[in-house]
Design an enzyme around this catalytic site. Structure first.
Site, PDB file in Angstrom:
ATOM      1  N   GLU A 178      -3.488  -9.328   3.369  1.00  0.00           N
ATOM      2  CA  GLU A 178      -3.050  -9.505   2.047  1.00  0.00           C
ATOM      3  C   GLU A 178      -1.697  -8.574   1.734  1.00  0.00           C
ATOM      4  O   GLU A 178      -1.920  -7.512   1.984  1.00  0.00           O
ATOM      5  CB  GLU A 178      -4.298  -8.745   1.059  1.00  0.00           C
ATOM      6  CG  GLU A 178      -4.115  -8.964  -0.367  1.00  0.00           C
ATOM      7  CD  GLU A 178      -3.496 -10.443  -0.697  1.00  0.00           C
ATOM      8  OE1 GLU A 178      -4.021 -11.405  -0.669  1.00  0.00           O
ATOM      9  OE2 GLU A 178      -2.262 -10.532  -1.217  1.00  0.00           O
ATOM     10  N   CYS A 189      -1.831   2.216   2.103  1.00  0.00           N
ATOM     11  CA  CYS A 189      -1.234   1.421   3.293  1.00  0.00           C
ATOM     12  C   CYS A 189      -0.236   2.028   4.162  1.00  0.00           C
ATOM     13  O   CYS A 189      -0.442   2.448   5.187  1.00  0.00           O
ATOM     14  CB  CYS A 189      -0.678   0.141   2.886  1.00  0.00           C
ATOM     15  SG  CYS A 189      -2.072  -0.833   1.926  1.00  0.00           S
ATOM     16  N   LYS A 249       1.285  -7.756   9.410  1.00  0.00           N
ATOM     17  CA  LYS A 249       0.912  -7.110   8.168  1.00  0.00           C
ATOM     18  C   LYS A 249       1.437  -5.694   8.419  1.00  0.00           C
ATOM     19  O   LYS A 249       2.161  -4.892   7.621  1.00  0.00           O
ATOM     20  CB  LYS A 249      -0.397  -7.129   7.900  1.00  0.00           C
ATOM     21  CG  LYS A 249      -1.065  -6.160   7.158  1.00  0.00           C
ATOM     22  CD  LYS A 249      -0.550  -6.447   5.618  1.00  0.00           C
ATOM     23  CE  LYS A 249      -0.833  -5.330   4.792  1.00  0.00           C
ATOM     24  NZ  LYS A 249      -1.034  -5.559   3.166  1.00  0.00           N
TER      25      LYS A 249
HETATM   26  C1  UDX Z   1       2.343  -1.777  -0.057  1.00  0.00           C
HETATM   27  C2  UDX Z   1       2.969  -3.062   0.157  1.00  0.00           C
HETATM   28  O1  UDX Z   1       4.252  -3.055  -0.801  1.00  0.00           O
HETATM   29  C3  UDX Z   1       2.007  -4.225   0.164  1.00  0.00           C
HETATM   30  O2  UDX Z   1       2.757  -5.518   0.426  1.00  0.00           O
HETATM   31  C4  UDX Z   1       1.014  -4.071   1.158  1.00  0.00           C
HETATM   32  O3  UDX Z   1      -0.129  -5.223   0.804  1.00  0.00           O
HETATM   33  C5  UDX Z   1       0.203  -2.630   0.645  1.00  0.00           C
HETATM   34  O4  UDX Z   1       1.049  -1.742   0.554  1.00  0.00           O
HETATM   35  P1  UDX Z   1       1.381  -0.766  -2.306  1.00  0.00           P
HETATM   36  O5  UDX Z   1       1.139   0.493  -1.514  1.00  0.00           O
HETATM   37  O6  UDX Z   1       0.178  -1.049  -3.401  1.00  0.00           O
HETATM   38  O7  UDX Z   1       1.790  -1.796  -1.642  1.00  0.00           O
HETATM   39  O8  UDX Z   1       2.729  -0.416  -3.370  1.00  0.00           O
HETATM   40  P2  UDX Z   1       4.302  -0.341  -3.115  1.00  0.00           P
HETATM   41  O9  UDX Z   1       4.873  -1.043  -4.571  1.00  0.00           O
HETATM   42  O10 UDX Z   1       4.512  -0.950  -1.946  1.00  0.00           O
HETATM   43  O11 UDX Z   1       4.527   1.297  -3.220  1.00  0.00           O
HETATM   44  C6  UDX Z   1       4.159   2.015  -2.240  1.00  0.00           C
HETATM   45  C7  UDX Z   1       4.926   3.499  -2.475  1.00  0.00           C
HETATM   46  O12 UDX Z   1       6.080   3.505  -2.195  1.00  0.00           O
HETATM   47  C8  UDX Z   1       4.825   4.084  -3.813  1.00  0.00           C
HETATM   48  O13 UDX Z   1       4.182   5.276  -3.819  1.00  0.00           O
HETATM   49  C9  UDX Z   1       5.901   3.894  -4.740  1.00  0.00           C
HETATM   50  O14 UDX Z   1       6.081   4.783  -5.643  1.00  0.00           O
HETATM   51  C10 UDX Z   1       6.899   3.996  -3.473  1.00  0.00           C
HETATM   52  N1  UDX Z   1       8.249   3.408  -3.609  1.00  0.00           N
HETATM   53  C11 UDX Z   1       8.271   2.154  -3.370  1.00  0.00           C
HETATM   54  C12 UDX Z   1       9.263   4.275  -3.737  1.00  0.00           C
HETATM   55  O15 UDX Z   1       9.185   5.334  -3.855  1.00  0.00           O
HETATM   56  N2  UDX Z   1      10.411   3.535  -3.833  1.00  0.00           N
HETATM   57  C13 UDX Z   1      10.693   2.139  -3.752  1.00  0.00           C
HETATM   58  O16 UDX Z   1      11.888   1.862  -3.881  1.00  0.00           O
HETATM   59  C14 UDX Z   1       9.517   1.369  -3.625  1.00  0.00           C
END
Ligand code: UDX
Ligand code: ADP
Length: 467
Positions: free
Chosen positions: A163, A278, A222
């Site tokens: 996912e 993740c 993944k």
């Molecule tokens: C991530 C992946 O994006 C997703 O495809 C996978 O299925 C699960 O892991 P998630 O952890 O839910 O998803 O959120 P995501 O939007 O990826 O953000 C992860 C972290 O990175 C957050 O703490 C977010 O604040 C941080 N982040 C993200 C940044 O600091 N800067 C960015 O530009 C993007």
């Protein structure tokens, strides 16, 4: 072609819940039962008040309202759920191991293995078993071994269907995914199983976005996708420190590089550090797998992504201490946000936890406000670290129910999560209630530093001119 009529999903968490809700919404002819060993979680999914579902995601309550009771069910009876299903999704947690071989690195597959054993024990008809949880490459082999060694004569096909949803945007990501990935055996039976799952997604996902591969490519894709995404955040975060030292502005740099179509503009937002269930777990897992194949250079390369992330979070905490004249002892520091990103109530690996822990070690008085994270969760996150006793955490940390209450009398405010409501706070009012000089640390670069400096704040953003 095999037509699936009954689906069971083991695990009603941040992935299982929203994923199955959308599947049920889009496939009204399929009966979808989500089961979980945690009875309280199932009760929470079944309650009438949709604002209290165990997972907060924009749009989720509406989807649950439409599908629940029609063809979407949440049940505590795991065995019955498995028995009645033609297809079983495994969507249980796979945290980093906290003991034994691979401690702190490898994924703990205890719950996945338990699921496989339970499926083998209770199944009376053939089933397609789908890995939804993020798993180390080659886990499907272990699941196959367990299923095929069971006493029964029934047949199982194992698929990998990772996912890719991101929390906070889960419903949109599920309704309009960039792609759906399905890995399976390349045997005739494996291909039939792949097609059975692909035809479910075809109800709402364009065919060209449904990719099919072998099991190992799917499992590894993944982990690789998460490692690449996390690497982008660590890359821009590493540059943010250089920006602070040189007078460059990290948002300008991100915009300039992001307009290069080979680089792209997404995922270049400098921050206090990435969190979530993740990124760290999956990279540690990737590093562990590489080391187990003796690929030490590859392992070192990916490990650095985590090191930069830890460094970024610690650097933020140190900046707060330095700007408060090198001591935060007894000083009130307001935390706006505790979730690992906006629009979720999930706090797993949130940078806020680690920044708080660092400041608490320096005897700060931390006051937290988050619009969606309950008080007990905040204390549980700190208790889980084991740095100090539960009583001490409750003495040093206060949780309040408004941003204004958090900031009143504070020496400094730190933005830890980019909730939209923080942008539109009355910062003039907040300034007038704070201890002077009032300092504001924007760990998410959501505020306009110039305007805040005009109000009188000492302002520090990530990758902006240093205080
Ligand atoms: C991530 C992946 O994006 C997703 O495809 C996978 O299925 C699960 O892991 P998630 O952890 O839910 O998803 O959120 P995501 O939007 O990826 O953000 C992860 C972290 O990175 C957050 O703490 C977010 O604040 C941080 N982040 C993200 C940044 O600091 N800067 C960015 O530009 C993007
Ligand atoms: P994710 O973010 O991957 O969805 P969560 O921790 O939110 O992870 O959800 C995983 C869920 O799986 C939890 O609610 C947990 O109770 C459930 N679970 C774990 N192992 C089993 C099992 N063997 N049988 C049933 N449910 C399980």
């Amino acid at each position: 072609m095999v037509k699936i009529k009954n689906i069971c999903c083991i695990g009603a968490g941040y992935v299982g819940g929203p994923t199955m809700a959308v599947l049920a919404l889009k496939c009204p002819d399929i009966r979808v039962v989500v089961v979980d060993a945690n009875a309280a979680r199932i009760d929470a999914w079944n309650q009438d008040d949709l604002t209290q579902l165990p997972v907060y995601e924009p749009g989720l309550a509406e989807v649950v309202a439409e599908a629940r009771g029609r063809n979407l069910f949440f049940s505590k009876d795991v065995d019955q759920g498995i028995r009645e299903a033609d297809m079983v999704f495994i969507s249980v947690n796979t945290p980093t191991k906290t003991y034994g071989e691979g401690k702190g690195m490898a994924a703990d597959l205890k719950w996945v293995e338990l699921c496989a054993r339970q499926i083998a024990a209770v199944a009376t008809t053939s089933k397609i078993v789908v890995e939804k949880s993020t798993l180390p490459v080659r886990t499907a082999q272990a699941i196959k071994d367990i299923l095929h060694n069971s006493q029964s004569k029934i047949s199982f096909q194992v698929l990998s269907n990772p996912e890719f949803l991101a929390e906070g945007t889960a419903i949109q990501d599920l309704l309009r995914p960039d792609r759906v990935l399905i890995g399976g055996d390349q045997s005739p039976e494996g291909k039939v199983a792949i097609q059975a799952l692909a035809s479910i997604y075809a109800a709402w996902v364009p065919e060209e976005k449904i990719l099919t591969t072998n099991l190992w490519s799917s499992e590894l894709s993944k982990l690789t996708a998460n490692a690449f995404l996390a690497q982008r955040v660590s890359s821009i975060n590493s540059i943010s420190e250089l920006c602070e030292a040189t007078g460059a502005d990290v948002d300008d740099v991100a915009k300039a590089i992001g307009m290069d179509s080979r680089i792209g503009s997404k995922f270049l937002k400098a921050s206090v550090g990435f969190g979530g269930s993740c990124f760290k777990k999956d990279i540690l897992n990737l590093v562990y797998i590489c080391r187990s194949y003796q690929l030490h250079e590859v392992a070192d390369y990916w490990e650095q992504v985590i090191r930069i992330n830890d460094h970024q979070t610690e650097r933020f905490a140190k900046q707060i201490i330095k700007s408060l004249y090198n001591t935060v002892n007894g000083k009130k520091i307001a935390f706006l946000g505790w979730a690992f990103k906006k629009d979720t109530n999930d706090t797993r690996e949130s940078a806020a936890i680690y920044v708080a822990d660092y400041l608490l070690d320096e005897c700060a008085h931390v006051v937290v406000y988050d619009p969606k994270v309950p008080k007990e969760k905040i204390y549980a996150d700190l208790d889980f670290l084991g740095t100090r006793s539960s009583e001490e955490n409750r003495k040093l940390v206060e949780v309040v129910d408004s941003a204004y209450a958090a900031c009143a009398d504070a020496a400094a405010v730190a933005i830890l999560t980019e909730w939209d409501e923080f942008v539109v706070l009355d910062w003039n009012q907040i300034y007038s209630t704070m201890k002077q000089p009032a300092t504001l640390f924007d760990g998410r670069n959501i505020l306009n530093g110039e305007q805040l400096e005009k109000i009188g704040f000492r302002f520090q953003g990530i990758g902006k001119a240093a205080l």
